[in-house]
Design a protein around this motif. Structure first.
Motif, PDB file in Angstrom:
ATOM      1  N   LYS A  84       0.839  -1.203   0.000  1.00 58.66           N
ATOM      2  CA  LYS A  84       0.000   0.000   0.000  1.00 58.66           C
ATOM      3  C   LYS A  84       0.874   1.253   0.000  1.00 58.66           C
ATOM      4  O   LYS A  84       0.581   2.229  -0.700  1.00 58.66           O
ATOM      5  CB  LYS A  84      -0.924   0.010   1.226  1.00 58.66           C
ATOM      6  N   LEU A  85       1.924   1.211   0.805  1.00 61.33           N
ATOM      7  CA  LEU A  85       2.845   2.346   0.878  1.00 61.33           C
ATOM      8  C   LEU A  85       3.538   2.556  -0.468  1.00 61.33           C
ATOM      9  O   LEU A  85       3.703   3.687  -0.920  1.00 61.33           O
ATOM     10  CB  LEU A  85       3.878   2.110   1.977  1.00 61.33           C
ATOM     11  N   ILE A  87       2.322   1.862  -3.353  1.00 63.85           N
ATOM     12  CA  ILE A  87       1.337   2.466  -4.262  1.00 63.85           C
ATOM     13  C   ILE A  87       1.256   3.973  -4.022  1.00 63.85           C
ATOM     14  O   ILE A  87       1.241   4.762  -4.954  1.00 63.85           O
ATOM     15  CB  ILE A  87      -0.045   1.814  -4.078  1.00 63.85           C
ATOM     16  N   LYS A  88       1.208   4.372  -2.742  1.00 58.96           N
ATOM     17  CA  LYS A  88       1.118   5.802  -2.413  1.00 58.96           C
ATOM     18  C   LYS A  88       2.364   6.553  -2.861  1.00 58.96           C
ATOM     19  O   LYS A  88       2.279   7.665  -3.376  1.00 58.96           O
ATOM     20  CB  LYS A  88       0.937   5.990  -0.908  1.00 58.96           C
ATOM     21  N   ASN A  89       3.537   5.976  -2.612  1.00 61.69           N
ATOM     22  CA  ASN A  89       4.801   6.658  -2.903  1.00 61.69           C
ATOM     23  C   ASN A  89       5.052   6.811  -4.397  1.00 61.69           C
ATOM     24  O   ASN A  89       5.683   7.782  -4.826  1.00 61.69           O
ATOM     25  CB  ASN A  89       5.976   5.923  -2.263  1.00 61.69           C
ATOM     26  N   GLY A  91       2.886   7.338  -6.709  1.00 61.84           N
ATOM     27  CA  GLY A  91       2.052   8.403  -7.242  1.00 61.84           C
ATOM     28  C   GLY A  91       1.437   8.047  -8.581  1.00 61.84           C
ATOM     29  O   GLY A  91       0.649   8.808  -9.115  1.00 61.84           O
ATOM     30  N   ASN A  93      -0.965   6.077 -11.185  1.00 60.91           N
ATOM     31  CA  ASN A  93      -2.271   5.446 -11.114  1.00 60.91           C
ATOM     32  C   ASN A  93      -2.085   3.956 -11.380  1.00 60.91           C
ATOM     33  O   ASN A  93      -1.871   3.550 -12.511  1.00 60.91           O
ATOM     34  CB  ASN A  93      -3.237   6.033 -12.148  1.00 60.91           C
ATOM     35  N   GLN A  99      -5.259  -2.804  -7.112  1.00 62.53           N
ATOM     36  CA  GLN A  99      -5.777  -2.341  -5.827  1.00 62.53           C
ATOM     37  C   GLN A  99      -6.854  -3.282  -5.295  1.00 62.53           C
ATOM     38  O   GLN A  99      -6.912  -3.546  -4.095  1.00 62.53           O
ATOM     39  CB  GLN A  99      -6.325  -0.920  -5.965  1.00 62.53           C
TER      40      GLN A  99
END
Length: 154
Positions: A84-85, A87-89, A91, A93, A99
């Motif tokens: 998850k981290l 995916i966030k880092n 940036g 899509n 997901q």
């Protein structure tokens, strides 16, 4: 006349033989009933033994399995959090399938936690079956998490 007396005697003898042979012998009936009772007791003992064998793990075995299962679930939690981290880092899509798969793995891992906490080590549960199913589920989630990070698109 001799012929009718002889016929009557033969018929009487045959009738007496049939009646006496049809009468049950009390000793044989008692022996058979005792054997049936012993067989029933043996069957019940076998059922009890089987139930005890299936019923539960020793406390030591249960604790070791619970600790192992809990650590696998925690490892899966960390891997999910790391993904998850990531995916966030990035940036970027990431496609929704990725997901969605990550969310499914998270739910399945939570279900494993609940399953482990809900299991009662007792007579009504089949320990071997629970252990086999739990191991299968944890292996499946671990493999799915590994496969999630592999890029098959070329």
């Amino acid at each position: 006349m001799k012929k009718s007396i002889l016929t009557l005697t033969v018929i009487t003898f045959i009738t007496a033989t049939i009646l006496l042979s049809c009468k049950p012998k009390t000793n044989e009936v008692k022996d058979a009933q005792e054997k049936v009772a012993v067989a029933r007791d043996n069957v019940q003992d076998a059922k009890d033994t089987l139930a005890m064998a299936k019923q539960s793990a020793t406390e030591e075995e249960w604790r070791a399995f619970k600790n192992s299962g809990d650590s696998i679930v925690r490892i899966n939690d960390r891997r999910i959090a790391a993904l998850k981290l990531k995916i966030k880092n990035t940036g970027n899509n990431i496609d929704s399938a990725y997901q969605k798969n990550l969310y499914v793995m998270e739910v399945r891992n939570e279900n494993l936690k609940v399953k482990m906490d809900a299991y009662k080590n007792g007579a009504s549960n089949d320990w071997q079956s629970f252990k086999r199913e739990f191991k299968h589920d944890t292996d499946e989630i671990g493999q799915a998490l590994k496969d999630l990070t592999v890029d098959n698109k070329k």
